[in-house]
Write a protein that holds these residues in place. Structure first.
Motif, short mmCIF file in Angstrom:
data_model
loop_
_atom_site.label_atom_id
_atom_site.label_comp_id
_atom_site.label_asym_id
_atom_site.label_seq_id
_atom_site.Cartn_x
_atom_site.Cartn_y
_atom_site.Cartn_z
N THR A 1 4.38 13.66 0.56
CA THR A 1 3.43 12.56 0.46
C THR A 1 4.14 11.24 0.70
O THR A 1 5.16 10.97 0.07
N VAL A 2 3.60 10.44 1.60
CA VAL A 2 4.12 9.10 1.83
C VAL A 2 2.98 8.12 1.57
O VAL A 2 1.91 8.23 2.18
N ASN A 3 3.20 7.20 0.62
CA ASN A 3 2.21 6.19 0.30
C ASN A 3 2.93 4.96 -0.27
O ASN A 3 4.05 4.69 0.13
N CYS A 4 2.31 4.25 -1.20
CA CYS A 4 2.87 3.03 -1.77
C CYS A 4 3.13 3.19 -3.26
O CYS A 4 2.53 4.03 -3.91
N GLN A 5 4.00 2.33 -3.77
CA GLN A 5 4.25 2.28 -5.21
C GLN A 5 4.48 0.83 -5.62
O GLN A 5 5.11 0.06 -4.89
N TYR A 6 3.98 0.49 -6.78
CA TYR A 6 4.23 -0.84 -7.34
C TYR A 6 5.60 -0.79 -8.03
O TYR A 6 5.79 -0.08 -9.01
N GLY A 7 6.55 -1.51 -7.49
CA GLY A 7 7.92 -1.47 -7.99
C GLY A 7 8.73 -0.41 -7.26
O GLY A 7 8.19 0.49 -6.64
N ALA A 8 10.04 -0.55 -7.34
CA ALA A 8 10.93 0.37 -6.63
C ALA A 8 11.61 1.31 -7.62
O ALA A 8 12.56 0.94 -8.29
N HIS B 1 0.29 -5.86 8.08
CA HIS B 1 0.64 -4.67 7.30
C HIS B 1 1.89 -3.95 7.83
O HIS B 1 2.28 -2.92 7.29
N GLU B 2 2.48 -4.47 8.87
CA GLU B 2 3.65 -3.83 9.50
C GLU B 2 4.94 -4.60 9.26
O GLU B 2 5.92 -4.40 9.96
N LYS B 3 4.95 -5.46 8.27
CA LYS B 3 6.13 -6.28 7.98
C LYS B 3 6.68 -5.95 6.59
O LYS B 3 5.91 -5.80 5.64
N TYR B 4 8.00 -5.85 6.52
CA TYR B 4 8.69 -5.42 5.30
C TYR B 4 9.85 -6.35 4.98
O TYR B 4 10.39 -7.01 5.86
N TYR C 1 4.22 1.15 15.07
CA TYR C 1 4.97 0.68 13.90
C TYR C 1 4.49 1.36 12.63
O TYR C 1 3.33 1.78 12.53
N LEU C 2 5.37 1.43 11.66
CA LEU C 2 5.01 1.92 10.33
C LEU C 2 4.13 0.88 9.65
O LEU C 2 4.47 -0.30 9.60
N ARG C 3 2.99 1.33 9.13
CA ARG C 3 1.99 0.46 8.52
C ARG C 3 1.85 0.79 7.04
O ARG C 3 1.75 1.96 6.68
N LEU C 4 1.83 -0.24 6.18
CA LEU C 4 1.67 -0.05 4.74
C LEU C 4 0.51 -0.94 4.27
O LEU C 4 0.57 -2.15 4.40
N ASP C 5 -0.53 -0.31 3.73
CA ASP C 5 -1.67 -1.03 3.16
C ASP C 5 -1.60 -0.87 1.65
O ASP C 5 -1.93 0.18 1.11
N GLY C 6 -1.16 -1.92 0.97
CA GLY C 6 -1.02 -1.90 -0.47
C GLY C 6 -2.16 -2.58 -1.20
O GLY C 6 -2.00 -2.95 -2.37
#
Length: 168
Positions: free
Chosen positions: A96-103, A55-58, A27-32
């Motif tokens: 680069t694939v990472n996280c961002q605060y806000g869309a 971390h795998e839920k969106y 699964y795609l994992r996001l650690d924010g």
């Protein structure tokens, strides 16, 4: 059963998972963790995980013009970010694939439906650039995740660029 485009409007705040079609149970994992303000280059970690944890839920968020964003269900207002700068040829992927605060613009995707019920995620800001996940050897849960998540050019429906969306 995987979600279809017709299911998206009814999801609301129901969490979903993003499952690779190429790598079983990956699964795609996001650690924010610590992502509390917007930065030009994004932050946090996006990679792969064997199985589903927190971390795998969106939350799938509809955006104008038929676009979608993926907000972390664990880290409020933290989104999946993809910068496809320089990704202009096929190969091992890049960007680069990472996280961002806000869309913002790098957190929006065109979900391209595939014949097998999966989706490829085209970056809205980078035409013909797709989210890519490679998880060779990812066969057990790892606390910090593993594998590679980046971008690929001209890969609509490619082996590493297809995902099943499921209710978590």
């Amino acid at each position: 059963m995987p979600l279809s485009t017709a299911d998206f409007a009814a999801l609301g705040d129901t969490p979903i998972t993003i499952l690779s079609t190429a790598f079983p149970n990956v699964y795609l994992r996001l650690d924010g963790f610590g992502v509390t303000t917007s930065t030009d280059s994004g932050s946090g970690t996006v990679n792969c995980q064997y199985g589903v944890g927190t971390h795998e839920k969106y939350l799938l968020r509809a955006q104008p013009e038929g676009l979608f964003s993926f907000e972390s269900a664990t880290f409020p207002n933290v989104y999946l970010r993809a910068d496809g700068t320089g990704v202009t040829v096929t190969g091992p992927g890049g960007g680069t694939v990472n996280c961002q605060y806000g869309a913002g613009p790098y957190e929006k995707y065109k979900l391209r439906a595939q014949a097998d019920g999966s989706f490829s995620f085209e970056l809205a800001t980078f035409p013909n650039v797709y989210l890519r996940l490679v998880a060779h050897g990812v066969t057990a849960f790892a606390g910090s995740g593993s594998g590679i998540v980046n971008c690929q050019f001209n890969a609509n429906g490619g082996g590493h660029e297809k995902f099943l969306l499921n209710v978590a």
